[in-house]
Design a protein around this motif. Structure first.
Motif, PDB file in Angstrom:
ATOM      1  N   UNK A   8       0.853  -1.195   0.000  1.00  0.00           N
ATOM      2  CA  UNK A   8       0.000   0.000   0.000  1.00  0.00           C
ATOM      3  C   UNK A   8       0.885   1.240   0.000  1.00  0.00           C
ATOM      4  N   UNK A   9       0.628   2.133  -0.943  1.00  0.00           N
ATOM      5  CA  UNK A   9       1.302   3.421  -1.001  1.00  0.00           C
ATOM      6  C   UNK A   9       0.220   4.475  -1.174  1.00  0.00           C
ATOM      7  N   UNK A  10       0.051   5.305  -0.174  1.00  0.00           N
ATOM      8  CA  UNK A  10      -1.090   6.221  -0.165  1.00  0.00           C
ATOM      9  C   UNK A  10      -0.646   7.639   0.186  1.00  0.00           C
ATOM     10  N   UNK A  11      -1.006   8.587  -0.663  1.00  0.00           N
ATOM     11  CA  UNK A  11      -0.854   9.999  -0.332  1.00  0.00           C
ATOM     12  C   UNK A  11      -2.099  10.386   0.461  1.00  0.00           C
ATOM     13  N   UNK A  12      -1.918  10.758   1.709  1.00  0.00           N
ATOM     14  CA  UNK A  12      -3.061  11.038   2.577  1.00  0.00           C
ATOM     15  C   UNK A  12      -3.572  12.451   2.371  1.00  0.00           C
ATOM     16  N   UNK A  13      -2.649  13.418   2.339  1.00  0.00           N
ATOM     17  CA  UNK A  13      -3.013  14.816   2.145  1.00  0.00           C
ATOM     18  C   UNK A  13      -1.931  15.503   1.329  1.00  0.00           C
ATOM     19  N   UNK A  14      -2.322  16.479   0.544  1.00  0.00           N
ATOM     20  CA  UNK A  14      -1.361  17.283  -0.207  1.00  0.00           C
ATOM     21  C   UNK A  14      -1.561  18.753   0.127  1.00  0.00           C
ATOM     22  N   UNK A  15      -0.452  19.471   0.116  1.00  0.00           N
ATOM     23  CA  UNK A  15      -0.462  20.901   0.349  1.00  0.00           C
ATOM     24  C   UNK A  15       0.222  21.563  -0.840  1.00  0.00           C
ATOM     25  N   UNK A  16       0.492  22.845  -0.739  1.00  0.00           N
ATOM     26  CA  UNK A  16       1.090  23.552  -1.871  1.00  0.00           C
ATOM     27  C   UNK A  16       2.439  22.961  -2.264  1.00  0.00           C
ATOM     28  N   UNK A  17       3.273  22.653  -1.267  1.00  0.00           N
ATOM     29  CA  UNK A  17       4.606  22.145  -1.575  1.00  0.00           C
ATOM     30  C   UNK A  17       5.016  20.988  -0.668  1.00  0.00           C
ATOM     31  N   UNK A  53       3.414  17.072   1.472  1.00  0.00           N
ATOM     32  CA  UNK A  53       2.358  16.057   1.534  1.00  0.00           C
ATOM     33  C   UNK A  53       2.577  15.138   2.731  1.00  0.00           C
ATOM     34  N   UNK A  54       1.525  14.391   3.061  1.00  0.00           N
ATOM     35  CA  UNK A  54       1.568  13.340   4.067  1.00  0.00           C
ATOM     36  C   UNK A  54       1.328  12.012   3.354  1.00  0.00           C
ATOM     37  N   UNK A  55       2.080  10.981   3.732  1.00  0.00           N
ATOM     38  CA  UNK A  55       1.870   9.698   3.066  1.00  0.00           C
ATOM     39  C   UNK A  55       2.011   8.534   4.048  1.00  0.00           C
ATOM     40  N   UNK A  56       1.516   7.402   3.595  1.00  0.00           N
ATOM     41  CA  UNK A  56       1.605   6.149   4.344  1.00  0.00           C
ATOM     42  C   UNK A  56       2.087   5.074   3.384  1.00  0.00           C
ATOM     43  N   UNK A  57       3.039   4.264   3.852  1.00  0.00           N
ATOM     44  CA  UNK A  57       3.594   3.195   3.034  1.00  0.00           C
ATOM     45  C   UNK A  57       3.602   1.915   3.856  1.00  0.00           C
ATOM     46  N   UNK A  58       3.074   0.835   3.276  1.00  0.00           N
ATOM     47  CA  UNK A  58       3.001  -0.457   3.958  1.00  0.00           C
ATOM     48  C   UNK A  58       3.618  -1.505   3.043  1.00  0.00           C
ATOM     49  N   UNK A  59       4.353  -2.459   3.635  1.00  0.00           N
ATOM     50  CA  UNK A  59       4.998  -3.492   2.829  1.00  0.00           C
ATOM     51  C   UNK A  59       4.994  -4.828   3.570  1.00  0.00           C
ATOM     52  N   UNK A  60       5.274  -5.870   2.833  1.00  0.00           N
ATOM     53  CA  UNK A  60       5.493  -7.202   3.383  1.00  0.00           C
ATOM     54  C   UNK A  60       6.838  -7.711   2.888  1.00  0.00           C
TER      55      UNK A  60
END
Length: 714
Positions: free
Chosen positions: A612-621, A623-630
């Motif tokens: 899972x690779x998810x951009x949670x929120x974006x701003x002007x310059x 961002x917040x993200x979450x990365x999950x792996x196995x």
């Protein structure tokens, strides 16, 4: 199809109750009230949510070793246990000990004096994996707590805790507790070593008796399933029938069934209330508790004298903290100690704002206070102040008079294998460095990647074994780092100072490489030596001169092979330290890394697979993200258990970001978990497509897998 349905049920149940904390990481029901619904359908390997990897511990509970010859006080016993029953994290129950973009937080780092971290802030039964990782690395058993409010009824259907226990203690057609085995399997799978209860309710007698029997069965199942270190922590506020009663503040017949029921163990950490000297007509509650513990067939060290870090500071909870009481009495009593403080915060951390609220000031104050509390007010266990019971605050000035936990407990260690690598990284920072260069300038916190910490703070002596008048000063600082956000700083004038750093039992041979990375910040020194002693000759230190540049203001690394200094096959390193001689008044040196590595050990970290690779929120310059792996290991994993990092030749993972397919990868964070969360990461304003990546790093900190990338759209 059945597993898919179960997972969907889990996600529904969790998402419905999740509003109390940030939606970025799925959590669990408040205090586990709906937990049995999950346990009913759960099996090892079935995720509770898509964020399960944030909660799975990837580090096994390590074994501690004994060596009285490397104790400051050889007469102290490790049979006396210490439970640190406080919260862990940011002082709120929102983030707890989760990684985040926040520098100021509870980076607790005195694990060497703790046997149980009861983890008051996390309820039944969901704990951040990184918290368990750092505790397990240091041989500390972890837990989570069910809090029952004062006089809360636990008697009938509709009562909050009654409903939980009535479901959890359901019996099958043979009269056996239906969920006891499964609960232990759940705890074992997620790396939670035990559970705690603050039981201050009004219990129905039959319910109390059933809970006692259920706790007995949990111990049976823990032994059967190999949950090593399982423990149940209990605050003595109720008698055996469940009525609120502090009795004579002692282990007695009135409360024995919460401790031992017949010949069956009920609880393990039995914390008495805070009046450890005199209570009512009882002039010796600790002595009575010792006698009764033995009478009931248990060790007296299973009884824990309680201390309340806010209510009475560093004294016992008594109407008058006068001399001759509290700690002074406890010194000669064969009981353990439990330090509480408190519901949603570690009170020493919470009391570290006295010099200002700026985050760096708070963190530096907290570091000093931890050392005052655990080591002693002198910050050197060799010359601790006399044992006292007269300190009623956790103010820094008062804490300088405290005798320290080290007066009662020897420092413990799990450091007994190669490779041994520490970068003196506390698990947070105002920036993130790699090999002395800043990779990003974001504040961060992830206690799971905390390095091996020095076993003593600070065991500094002169030629005669005493503390010299001009002892070198030792501090952790956040102004520079070789790797992470902190390093060790030596500073000030000294003629001769020996600094014992690490208590170890590491097997070595003549080809093992010792490496030492440091930076001269200011001033000069006469001589600098690494010193190591062998098991069996702990006080005979072999000196290895550091032949670096005395006046260089850059990071430099010196190396040697142990065989050049008399080390052979089957030798074991007992202690690692430094000797500093003839420094100038303005001397400042940063220590960035200390390592023992074996070139014969070949590591091949297994490449992760991003799920899972998810951009949670974006701003002007940013961002917040979450990365999950196995990670799929090359060897078979332990049955019904998640894959541990050691099974895939991994110490930690590095998480990267690229603004374009050809851009230079930027290191964003590291973690021991198989999931990462990052906020406020700077990106090019026009980038519509980004790449998130992850790779595994070997236990030597050098080798790594290839970076695996996942394209994501903003």
């Amino acid at each position: 199809m059945r597993k898919v349905s179960y997972c969907f049920l889990f996600v529904l149940l969790f998402s419905n109750i999740y509003a109390q904390r940030s939606k970025d990481i799925q959590w669990n029901p408040s205090n586990g009230m709906n937990f049995v619904e999950f346990l009913e359908v759960w099996e090892p390997g079935i995720p509770v949510s898509e964020d399960d990897n944030f909660f799975i511990s990837r580090v096994k509970l390590k074994e501690r070793f004994e060596n009285k010859n490397t104790q400051v006080h050889p007469e102290l016993t490790t049979a006396r246990q210490l439970c640190w029953w406080t919260s862990m994290g940011d002082g709120k129950k929102e983030w707890k000990s989760f990684p985040r973009n926040q520098f100021e937080a509870d980076n607790f780092n005195m694990w060497q004096y703790v046997d149980i971290h009861g983890n008051w802030g996390d309820g039944w039964f969901r704990v951040p994996g990184v918290f368990n990782d750092v505790a397990h690395k240091n041989g500390v058993r972890t837990g989570c707590v069910l809090f029952i409010n004062w006089a809360e009824p636990v008697k009938k259907a509709g009562d909050r805790v009654y409903d939980l226990f009535s479901k959890l203690m359901t019996k099958d057609e043979y009269g056996r507790f239906k969920y006891a085995e499964k609960l232990i399997r759940f705890l074992r799978y997620y790396g939670i070593d035990g559970i705690g209860v603050n039981p201050e309710g009004e219990w129905d007698t039959d319910v109390a008796s059933e809970v006692q029997d259920f706790f007995v069965e949990l111990h049976v199942q823990a032994e059967k399933l190999g949950l090593r270190g399982f423990h149940i922590d209990w605050y003595d506020s109720n008698d055996s029938r469940g009525r609120l009663s502090f009795g004579q503040n002692a282990l007695q017949e009135r409360n024995r069934n919460w401790f031992q029921k017949g010949n069956r163990r009920v609880t393990d950490m039995f914390m008495l209330n805070y009046n450890i000297d005199v209570w009512g007509e009882n002039n010796d509650p600790m002595g009575e508790s010792v006698r009764n513990a033995v009478k009931f067939g248990r060790s007296s060290y299973d009884v824990y004298a309680g201390f309340y870090l806010r209510g009475r500071g560093l004294s016992s909870y008594d109407s008058e903290p006068r001399a001759g009481k509290g700690w002074e009495v406890l010194k000669d009593k064969p009981v353990s100690v439990c330090l509480w403080g408190e519901h949603d915060r570690n009170n020493i951390h919470n009391a570290s704002y006295e010099h200002g609220k700026e985050s760096l000031v708070v963190q530096q104050t907290y570091l000093r206070k931890l050392e005052y509390f655990f080591t002693s007010g002198t910050r050197n266990p060799v010359n601790a102040p006399v044992v006292t019971n007269t300190i009623t605050t956790v103010n820094e000035e008062d804490m300088r008079r405290f005798h320290g936990i080290s007066t009662f407990f020897p420092a413990r260690s799990t450091m007994q294998e190669l490779p041994f690598v520490t970068r003196f990284n506390l698990g947070n920072g105002l920036f993130f460095n790699r090999e002395g260069k800043t990779e990003n300038g974001y504040p961060w916190y992830n206690v799971g990647v905390q390095d091996w910490m020095p076993s003593w703070r600070w065991w500094v002596t002169g030629h005669d074994g005493r503390v010299p008048a001009d002892a070198i000063q030792c501090d952790f600082v956040f102004e520079d780092a070789w790797f992470g956000g902190s390093c060790l700083k030596l500073h000030g004038r000294t003629t001769y100072s020996k600094v014992r750093l690490f208590k170890t039992n590491i097997p070595v041979h003549e080809k093992v490489k010792l490496s030492f990375t440091y930076k001269m910040k200011m001033g000069e020194y006469g001589k600098l030596k690494l010193v190591l002693s062998k098991v069996g000759a702990e006080d005979q230190f072999i000196e290895i001169p550091v032949e670096g540049k005395n006046i260089s203001r850059e990071w430099q690394t010196v190396t040697c092979k142990l065989g050049n200094f008399g080390w052979n096959e089957n030798d074991h390193v007992a202690c690692i330290g430094l000797v500093v001689e003839n420094t100038s008044d303005d001397f400042e040196m940063f220590i960035g890394e200390l390592a023992l590595t074996d070139a014969r050990m070949k590591f091949k970290p297994v490449k992760p697979e991003i799920t899972k690779a998810e951009i949670i929120r974006t701003y002007a310059d940013s961002l917040d993200f979450k990365l999950v792996w196995n990670v799929i290991p090359w060897v078979n994993r332990e049955k019904d258990m998640p894959v541990m990092n050691e099974a895939i030749d991994t110490w930690y993972f590095e998480v990267y970001l690229k603004d374009s397919s050809k851009a230079r990868p930027r290191l964003i964070t590291t973690t021991t978990s198989w999931a990462a969360y990052a906020c406020g990461v700077n990106v090019k304003a026009m980038s519509e497509v980004l790449w998130l990546g992850v790779r595994a790093v070997a236990p030597d900190g050098k080798r790594s897998s290839k970076i695996v990338w996942q394209e994501v759209k903003r």
